[in-house]
Design a protein around this motif. Structure first.
Motif, short mmCIF file in Angstrom:
data_model
loop_
_atom_site.label_atom_id
_atom_site.label_comp_id
_atom_site.label_asym_id
_atom_site.label_seq_id
_atom_site.Cartn_x
_atom_site.Cartn_y
_atom_site.Cartn_z
N LEU A 1 0.76 -1.13 -0.02
CA LEU A 1 0.11 -0.11 -0.14
C LEU A 1 0.82 1.14 -0.05
CD1 LEU A 1 -2.81 1.52 0.12
CD2 LEU A 1 -2.60 1.08 2.75
N HIS A 2 0.74 1.99 -1.17
CA HIS A 2 1.62 3.33 -0.80
C HIS A 2 0.62 4.43 -0.46
CE1 HIS A 2 4.73 1.80 -3.83
NE2 HIS A 2 3.75 0.83 -4.30
N GLY A 3 1.19 4.99 0.42
CA GLY A 3 0.14 5.87 1.08
C GLY A 3 1.03 6.93 1.87
N TYR A 4 0.28 7.65 2.66
CA TYR A 4 1.07 8.59 3.99
C TYR A 4 0.04 8.47 5.00
CZ TYR A 4 2.41 13.14 5.58
OH TYR A 4 2.82 14.32 6.26
N TRP A 5 0.93 8.65 6.23
CA TRP A 5 -0.06 8.39 7.32
C TRP A 5 -1.20 9.24 7.46
CZ3 TRP A 5 0.24 11.64 11.72
CH2 TRP A 5 1.16 12.98 11.81
N ARG A 6 -1.30 10.59 7.00
CA ARG A 6 -2.40 11.49 7.11
C ARG A 6 -3.21 11.45 6.18
NH1 ARG A 6 -0.10 16.95 10.09
NH2 ARG A 6 -0.69 16.41 12.64
N SER A 7 -2.93 10.71 5.10
CA SER A 7 -3.90 10.80 3.81
C SER A 7 -4.99 9.95 4.45
CB SER A 7 -3.14 10.07 2.75
OG SER A 7 -4.27 9.59 1.78
N SER A 8 -6.13 10.46 4.11
CA SER A 8 -7.51 10.14 4.72
C SER A 8 -7.95 9.06 3.63
CB SER A 8 -8.58 11.12 4.84
OG SER A 8 -8.87 11.83 3.59
N ALA A 9 -7.57 9.28 2.49
CA ALA A 9 -7.83 8.17 1.42
C ALA A 9 -7.32 6.89 1.81
CB ALA A 9 -7.64 8.56 0.01
N ALA A 10 -5.66 6.86 2.34
CA ALA A 10 -5.02 5.94 2.49
C ALA A 10 -5.55 5.10 3.82
CB ALA A 10 -3.66 6.14 2.60
N TYR A 11 -5.95 6.13 4.71
CA TYR A 11 -6.54 5.78 5.99
C TYR A 11 -7.75 4.63 5.68
CZ TYR A 11 -8.19 6.84 10.98
OH TYR A 11 -8.44 6.72 12.11
N ARG A 12 -8.71 5.19 4.60
CA ARG A 12 -9.78 4.12 4.37
C ARG A 12 -9.24 2.78 4.04
NH1 ARG A 12 -11.66 8.57 -0.15
NH2 ARG A 12 -11.91 10.51 1.33
N VAL A 13 -8.36 2.68 3.15
CA VAL A 13 -7.79 1.46 2.69
C VAL A 13 -7.09 0.59 3.84
CG1 VAL A 13 -6.24 0.47 1.09
CG2 VAL A 13 -7.71 2.31 0.29
N ARG A 14 -6.58 1.21 4.77
CA ARG A 14 -5.95 0.70 6.04
C ARG A 14 -7.19 0.08 6.71
NH1 ARG A 14 -2.61 5.27 6.55
NH2 ARG A 14 -3.82 5.83 8.38
N ILE A 15 -8.07 0.77 7.19
CA ILE A 15 -9.13 0.18 7.72
C ILE A 15 -9.85 -0.85 7.16
CG2 ILE A 15 -11.90 0.80 8.58
CD1 ILE A 15 -10.69 3.82 8.88
N ALA A 16 -10.28 -0.89 5.93
CA ALA A 16 -10.92 -1.96 5.25
C ALA A 16 -9.84 -3.26 5.27
CB ALA A 16 -11.24 -1.60 3.70
N LEU A 17 -8.72 -3.08 5.02
CA LEU A 17 -7.73 -4.24 5.05
C LEU A 17 -7.56 -4.93 6.35
CD1 LEU A 17 -4.68 -2.67 2.60
CD2 LEU A 17 -6.72 -4.66 2.07
N ALA A 18 -7.71 -3.90 7.55
CA ALA A 18 -7.72 -4.49 8.65
C ALA A 18 -8.87 -5.18 9.13
CB ALA A 18 -7.00 -3.11 9.69
#
Length: 209
Positions: free
Chosen positions: A3-20
């Protein structure tokens, strides 16, 4: 998966939640948006923006599309209801965040306000609060109507994957959430779950990098 992202990116945050929530293992590659490091993603994402997800099926971009792929590829636990009409409601809730709030409040737009239109921080703050309030006003009605502990129903859905990062952003910019009791309750219930806690920006390996 990467997952290419950034800790404060809310769009990446969404994906982290779903994967978790799905219990899917992945590696993270960080791209500091403050330094423009996402521009190096050109070979993976033609925009280039985060998130981008490297999978065996290829590189996926745009968080709503990534979340749909996650849901189809890892169906348990489901993040969409069984009824078509209910799925449409959940997708509408998600779209309020992903289409109407987030795009006008992301870093590149805020920087354009500052540099291209000479907006000072007070104006930027009012801009952020305005679009969050517009979206949250609608979400408050929908959550009050359809939620039973979460944004929709009694279990997390894609709506919560979008809602929680946007609430984090609202809190970060000191937006008053008092007018949205149903929304706040749904977000708090979701954030109490281990999967949401594990996806929180503050506990990511690149936090404050």
């Amino acid at each position: 998966m990467i997952l290419h992202g950034y800790w404060r990116s809310s769009a990446a945050y969404r994906v982290r939640i779903a994967l978790a929530l799905k219990g899917v293992a992945y590696d993270q590659a960080t791209h500091d948006l403050r330094r423009g490091e996402q521009r190096a993603l050109g070979d993976l994402n033609p925009q280039p923006l985060v998130p981008a997800l490297e999978t065996d099926d290829g590189v996926l971009t745009q968080s709503p599309a990534i979340l749909e792929w996650v849901e189809e590829t890892f169906p348990e636990p489901p993040l969409l209801p069984s009824r078509a009409a209910d799925r449409a409601v959940v997708r509408a809730m998600a779209a309020i965040v992903a289409c109407d709030i987030h795009p006008v409040n992301n870093l590149r737009v805020l920087n354009a306000l500052r540099t291209d239109l000479s907006a000072d921080e007070a104006i930027v703050q009012r801009w952020i609060a305005r679009w969050i309030a517009d979206g949250f006003t609608a979400l408050e009605v929908l959550i009050a109507r359809h939620g039973r502990g979460f944004a929709f129903g009694d279990a997390p859905t894609l709506a919560d994957c979008h809602l929680v990062p946007q609430v984090y952003g609202a809190e970060r910019f000191a937006v008053d959430l008092t007018p949205y009791p149903a929304l706040r309750a749904a977000a708090e219930n979701a954030r109490a779950l281990p999967a949401f806690a594990a996806a929180h920006p503050a506990v990511q390996p690149d936090a404050d990098a």
